[in-house]
Each structure stands twice: as C-alpha cells, then as structure tokens.
Design a protein around this motif. Structure first.
Motif, PDB file in Angstrom:
ATOM      1  N   THR A 108      19.047  -9.298  22.677  1.00  0.00           N
ATOM      2  CA  THR A 108      20.463  -9.342  22.300  1.00  0.00           C
ATOM      3  C   THR A 108      20.534  -9.497  20.790  1.00  0.00           C
ATOM      4  O   THR A 108      19.892 -10.386  20.225  1.00  0.00           O
ATOM      5  CB  THR A 108      21.178 -10.533  22.957  1.00  0.00           C
ATOM      6  N   GLU A 153      16.195  -8.484  31.329  1.00  0.00           N
ATOM      7  CA  GLU A 153      17.186  -7.768  30.537  1.00  0.00           C
ATOM      8  C   GLU A 153      18.213  -8.746  30.022  1.00  0.00           C
ATOM      9  O   GLU A 153      18.784  -9.522  30.790  1.00  0.00           O
ATOM     10  CB  GLU A 153      17.872  -6.690  31.378  1.00  0.00           C
ATOM     11  N   GLU A 154      18.441  -8.671  28.701  1.00  0.00           N
ATOM     12  CA  GLU A 154      19.414  -9.558  28.096  1.00  0.00           C
ATOM     13  C   GLU A 154      20.798  -8.910  28.128  1.00  0.00           C
ATOM     14  O   GLU A 154      20.951  -7.694  28.097  1.00  0.00           O
ATOM     15  CB  GLU A 154      19.031  -9.875  26.640  1.00  0.00           C
ATOM     16  N   ASP A 155      21.766  -9.760  28.119  1.00  0.00           N
ATOM     17  CA  ASP A 155      23.156  -9.315  28.158  1.00  0.00           C
ATOM     18  C   ASP A 155      23.976 -10.315  27.348  1.00  0.00           C
ATOM     19  O   ASP A 155      23.817 -11.522  27.531  1.00  0.00           O
ATOM     20  CB  ASP A 155      23.633  -9.268  29.610  1.00  0.00           C
ATOM     21  N   PRO A 156      24.835  -9.906  26.403  1.00  0.00           N
ATOM     22  CA  PRO A 156      25.086  -8.497  26.063  1.00  0.00           C
ATOM     23  C   PRO A 156      23.980  -7.927  25.173  1.00  0.00           C
ATOM     24  O   PRO A 156      23.119  -8.656  24.699  1.00  0.00           O
ATOM     25  CB  PRO A 156      26.405  -8.582  25.300  1.00  0.00           C
ATOM     26  N   GLN A 157      24.031  -6.641  24.922  1.00  0.00           N
ATOM     27  CA  GLN A 157      23.081  -6.033  23.996  1.00  0.00           C
ATOM     28  C   GLN A 157      23.377  -6.462  22.576  1.00  0.00           C
ATOM     29  O   GLN A 157      22.469  -6.608  21.761  1.00  0.00           O
ATOM     30  CB  GLN A 157      23.150  -4.508  24.097  1.00  0.00           C
TER      31      GLN A 157
END
Lengths: 111, 113
Positions: free
Chosen positions: B107, B5-9
């Motif tokens: 992202t 999961e990437e952060d931020p979107q």
C-alpha cells in the motif's frame, strides 16, 4: 554494527551479457534471501538460504538465474544472458530469526 | 494471485490523521510481518504478529490479526509526513520453511503536511 550491503548499487548491462550481484549479510545471520522488485511493485521471492540446508530455489524465474552462498556468508546472484525483462531492483535480506534486514539493493538495467 | 494482498493500493491522508491498511491472505500462516519502504530506500521491519496473537502495538503502530478472516490491519495513528512510504505485509505460511515469507504488493501511503 554493519547492516546488509549489496554491490554494485547500480548496474547497466547489454542484453545477452551475464551479471553478478553480491550480497554481504549481517554477520551471524543464518538465513539469506534474494528478492526482485520491479518499479512500483511488490517483492518477488527468488531464493532462500538457511544455514547448511539446501536452498529454496522455487522463486527463480528461469534457469538463467542462479545463486550461491559461500561459507554461509556472502551470496552471489548470477543472471546469465540477461534480458530486458530482468531490469529491476534486486534486494538481499538476512535474518537470524524472523525479522529480515534488507540491503539497499542493486538496480539492474538491461539495455 | 498473491498470498498476501494489501488494501487499499494507495492512500492519501492529511498529517495528524490515522491511516489504516489491510492485508488479506489465502492460506494459514505461522506469523505475519509488516515492513515499510521509503522512496528510494530499503525495507525496514515494523512489527511481527504471530498466529496466536490478536493485537500488537509499537509506538504509533497497531497491528491486528484475525485468523478466521485471514486478514491483518496496520493502523498508524497521528500520521506524520515522514510516514509517507509503501507498506508491505509478509506472511510466513504454515506448512513451509519457518523463515520464508511471501510479500504482498504493498500500500502506498502519502501523508500531506
């Protein structure tokens, strides 16, 4: 050299019809992948072919989806009895080692 | 839930600033890749980092990998408007086929001229 090509680039079909999507990988690449990408979303893995090994079909969402790869080269993804939720961009990629080379995708719209 | 999961979107920065995106994953990996997708175009491979590596550079890109925290970061220095794109991390799980990867949701980076 030529990259990964996919056809058609766009496909509009009526709900309930079957569709075939084609992928021509880079010559010599042993691995071929199919992904699905809905608008603004990430890539959903569908199926993976590696050489002569049995394909990894663990990502196919239902038995309406099938894929084959003939002669270790061209691949066809078939969706039977299409549903509206099948609307997405279908991406194909090939690789020789780890780096994947993607085609431009087929945008499928089911009306 | 996603393996990666990437952060931020989404991220919006001014041209010339640095952009940092993070990727967290859940299970041990063989390697991790970053890809870029420009609007309406296909994905392009940026960089691959193996599980025994901690940092790699490619031009204005710097990728780090912390296997103890199960996370990676992608740094783009001196950003340009042409860097506007979605960036995806892709993880190759340790106990799966060597070539199979799982992509995160990405992202979305906007670089304002």
């Amino acid at each position: 050299g030529a990259g990964v090509s996919q056809s058609p680039s766009n496909k509009v079909t009526e709900k309930g019809k079957d569709v075939e999507l084609r992928c021509d990988p880079i010559s010599g690449h042993t691995a071929l992948y199919w992904y699905r990408q809905s608008l603004g979303q990430g890539l959903e893995f569908l199926i993976y072919f590696q050489g002569n090994s049995a394909p990894d079909k663990s990502g196919l969402p239902s038995d309406r989806f099938s894929a084959e790869r003939t002669g270790g080269s061209v691949s066809t993804l078939t969706i039977q009895r299409t549903q509206q939720e099948d609307s997405a961009v279908y991406l194909c990629a090939s690789s020789l080692y780890l780096e994947q080379y993607f085609g431009p995708g087929t945008r499928l719209t089911v009306t | 839930s996603q393996q990666g999961e990437e952060d931020p979107q989404a991220l919006s920065i001014q041209e010339g600033e640095n952009a940092t995106m993070n990727c967290s994953y859940k299970t041990s990996i063989n390697n991790l890749q970053w890809y870029r997708q420009n609007s309406g175009r296909g994905l392009v491979h940026l960089i691959l980092i193996r599980s025994n590596e901690r940092e790699k550079h490619s031009g204005r890109l710097r990728v780090t990998l912390d296997t103890s925290k199960k996370s990676s970061s992608l740094l783009i220095t001196a950003s340009r408007a042409a860097d506007t794109a979605s960036y995806f991390c892709a993880t190759n799980l340790e106990k799966t086929s060597y070539d199979k990867v799982i992509f995160g949701p990405g992202t979305s980076l906007s670089v304002i001229p």
